[in-house]
Design an enzyme around this catalytic site. Structure first.
Site, PDB file in Angstrom:
ATOM      1  N   THR A 180       0.878  -1.180   0.000  1.00  0.00           N
ATOM      2  CA  THR A 180       0.000   0.000   0.000  1.00  0.00           C
ATOM      3  C   THR A 180       0.912   1.225   0.000  1.00  0.00           C
ATOM      4  O   THR A 180       1.312   1.700  -1.047  1.00  0.00           O
ATOM      5  CB  THR A 180      -0.975  -0.008   1.190  1.00  0.00           C
ATOM      6  OG1 THR A 180      -0.257  -0.215   2.405  1.00  0.00           O
ATOM      7  CG2 THR A 180      -2.012  -1.093   1.019  1.00  0.00           C
ATOM      8  N   LYS A 206       3.969  -6.820   4.625  1.00  0.00           N
ATOM      9  CA  LYS A 206       3.699  -5.464   4.157  1.00  0.00           C
ATOM     10  C   LYS A 206       3.492  -4.568   5.360  1.00  0.00           C
ATOM     11  O   LYS A 206       2.996  -5.010   6.404  1.00  0.00           O
ATOM     12  CB  LYS A 206       2.504  -5.396   3.207  1.00  0.00           C
ATOM     13  CG  LYS A 206       1.131  -5.645   3.792  1.00  0.00           C
ATOM     14  CD  LYS A 206       0.469  -4.465   4.472  1.00  0.00           C
ATOM     15  CE  LYS A 206       0.526  -3.233   3.609  1.00  0.00           C
ATOM     16  NZ  LYS A 206       0.049  -2.047   4.413  1.00  0.00           N
ATOM     17  N   THR A 217       1.399  -6.613  13.789  1.00  0.00           N
ATOM     18  CA  THR A 217       1.669  -5.208  13.557  1.00  0.00           C
ATOM     19  C   THR A 217       1.411  -4.863  12.099  1.00  0.00           C
ATOM     20  O   THR A 217       1.685  -3.744  11.696  1.00  0.00           O
ATOM     21  CB  THR A 217       3.145  -4.866  13.853  1.00  0.00           C
ATOM     22  OG1 THR A 217       3.968  -5.919  13.367  1.00  0.00           O
ATOM     23  CG2 THR A 217       3.375  -4.711  15.327  1.00  0.00           C
ATOM     24  N   GLU A 302       7.237   4.807   7.124  1.00  0.00           N
ATOM     25  CA  GLU A 302       6.801   5.974   6.362  1.00  0.00           C
ATOM     26  C   GLU A 302       7.636   7.209   6.725  1.00  0.00           C
ATOM     27  O   GLU A 302       7.622   7.685   7.857  1.00  0.00           O
ATOM     28  CB  GLU A 302       5.324   6.240   6.620  1.00  0.00           C
ATOM     29  CG  GLU A 302       4.438   5.179   5.995  1.00  0.00           C
ATOM     30  CD  GLU A 302       2.974   5.298   6.365  1.00  0.00           C
ATOM     31  OE1 GLU A 302       2.161   4.651   5.697  1.00  0.00           O
ATOM     32  OE2 GLU A 302       2.651   6.022   7.317  1.00  0.00           O
ATOM     33  N   ASN A 430       0.661  10.516   5.610  1.00  0.00           N
ATOM     34  CA  ASN A 430      -0.594  10.161   6.253  1.00  0.00           C
ATOM     35  C   ASN A 430      -1.648  11.261   6.128  1.00  0.00           C
ATOM     36  O   ASN A 430      -2.849  10.972   6.192  1.00  0.00           O
ATOM     37  CB  ASN A 430      -0.340   9.803   7.715  1.00  0.00           C
ATOM     38  CG  ASN A 430       0.255   8.428   7.836  1.00  0.00           C
ATOM     39  OD1 ASN A 430      -0.422   7.423   7.728  1.00  0.00           O
ATOM     40  ND2 ASN A 430       1.578   8.370   8.017  1.00  0.00           N
ATOM     41  N   SER A 435      -6.171  10.454  -0.589  1.00  0.00           N
ATOM     42  CA  SER A 435      -6.311  11.249  -1.818  1.00  0.00           C
ATOM     43  C   SER A 435      -5.447  10.698  -2.940  1.00  0.00           C
ATOM     44  O   SER A 435      -4.717   9.764  -2.776  1.00  0.00           O
ATOM     45  CB  SER A 435      -5.951  12.692  -1.537  1.00  0.00           C
ATOM     46  OG  SER A 435      -4.629  12.789  -1.039  1.00  0.00           O
TER      47      SER A 435
END
Length: 435
Positions: A180, A206, A217, A302, A430, A435
């Protein structure tokens, strides 16, 4: 013995063009070949669930019936695939054939329809493999949206047609379908031995955000051609997860869909049917393998710029050492100091002090351990602050990999926990997630 499935030479000669924009370090983490368990095939296809049309349906299917085990999120808002997979394992722990996964839609907080849809994914696989209650289901993506079942069904049937035992067409394609916000596919495989008998394992994970332990997690699975009795497989997986996927943290948040599963089809000569030396050897190899996958998740955190190993020593118990590690690893002040390359070790002590474990401040030592083999830097020794060379501290904090050692001075138990820094990019990712 574990045989690595990639070499640096292979990495330098052959990189996936889709990932050439990544740093050399991240590119080096992408498997270029594999040693895969006998009797398993995999696939990854696009069912057009994702707006970017990337792969979003992954299948891993065994030719033989498998024993199965899984560990799931403890989030109260458990997603439909978690609920359905629990049901599957309750009714069938030794006749499983597949794991079916979609990305792009989490099928979480979707009410009764979500359960119906997750069971439909399972029933499609039942039809394809000709066995009832055949498959574990997993989903990842946006919460609160129902699955587009017409696309899901078409994708599963297409994926079944494209099952392959090959690295690129099968396993790597499946790993890509899991992604993702991940920036690279997380796939590992290898060959091991138990008492001289060889077996193989492969695994995919992932995750890059909403990562914090309390099982699991993230999404992930491992498969092996060893045979392991279902109750022993569950015991080994729980042990492994506590020391791998439950020992990582990116942002302190926990998903509704977290699942780690393992299937064992017995195609090799290795058979684990009772506790003992062979069971422990398999358990430890599974743990090391799971830890490698879990560390890939942290390396892809991230917006992260650092991979941090927190080594807690001198604990009275494993549980207390781990609790301390978890608390420090999720401290926003610690994580932002790491990003700012600020050797503010007092934040580590402050976090430890309210972690909820017994701490004697006069016995605690904190050390930065460089990963390039150069000299360690003591920050505090048995409660006494050291005169810190700030320039040396800054040199260490500029490294992408860092070990922080905290010695509690209370016993002989220890653990490792893996985390990353917190950056501006994390907020950007995040803030724009839907979007």
């Amino acid at each position: 013995m574990f045989r690595l499935n990639i070499t640096r030479t292979q990495i330098q000669r052959r990189l996936y063009s889709s990932y050439e924009h990544l740093s050399a370090r991240k590119q080096s983490l992408i498997s270029q070949s594999g040693i895969y368990p006998t009797g398993f095939r995999a696939s990854g296809v696009s069912a057009l669930i994702k707006k970017n049309k990337n792969k979003d349906i992954a299948l891993v299917v065994s030719d033989l019936p498998c024993s199965g085990a899984a560990v799931f999120t403890t989030n109260k808002f458990q997603a439909a695939p978690v609920i359905v997979s629990k049901e599957t394992l309750t009714e069938n722990r030794d006749g499983l054939y597949a794991v079916v996964t979609n990305s792009g839609c989490a099928n979480a907080v979707t009410g009764t329809q979500g359960i119906i849809d997750a069971k439909k994914m399972r029933s499609i696989m039942d039809e394809l493999v000709h066995h009832p209650m055949s498959s574990l289901t997993m989903s990842t993506g946006v919460i609160g949206q129902n699955l587009p079942m017409d696309k899901i069904e078409s994708g599963i049937r297409d994926g079944f047609k494209h099952l392959s035992a090959e690295h690129d067409k099968g396993w790597m394609a499946a790993a890509e379908a899991y992604m993702t916000t991940d920036t690279f596919p997380k796939l590992r495989s290898g060959e091991f031995d138990v008492n001289g008998q060889k077996f193989r394992m492969a695994g995919i994970a992932k995750g890059a955000g909403m990562i914090h332990p309390n099982m699991a997690t993230l999404l992930g699975f491992m498969v092996t051609d060893a045979y392991v009795k279902p109750e022993l497989l569950q015991k080994a997986l729980t042990y492994a997860v506590d020391r791998s996927f439950n020992s990582i943290s990116i942002d302190g948040d926990m998903s509704t869909n977290d699942t780690i599963s393992v299937l064992a089809n017995g195609a090799s000569e290795v058979r684990i049917e009772r506790e003992g030396v062979e069971y422990e050897a398999f358990r430890d190899r599974l743990t090391a393998f799971a830890a490698e996958l879990a560390q890939l998740v942290v390396r892809d955190g991230e917006g992260a710029t650092k991979f941090v190993t927190l080594h807690i020593k001198g604990g009275e118990t494993f549980e207390s050492a781990k609790k301390a590690a978890s608390h420090i690893s999720t401290s926003m002040l610690v994580k932002t100091a790491l990003y700012g390359q600020d050797a503010n070790w007092g934040r580590i002590c402050a976090s430890l002090g309210h972690s909820g474990i017994d701490v004697d401040p006069t016995k605690v030592s904190v050390t930065f351990v460089p990963t390039d083999g150069t000299k360690r830097l003591s920050l505090m020794v048995q409660g006494e602050p050291e005169k810190v060379d700030e320039d040396r501290a800054s040199e260490i904090l500029k490294m992408e990999d860092l070990v922080i050692e905290v010695d509690l001075g209370l016993g002989d138990k220890e653990t490792q926990f893996w985390t990353c820094d917190l950056t501006h990019e994390y907020v950007t990712i995040n803030g724009d997630y839907r979007s």
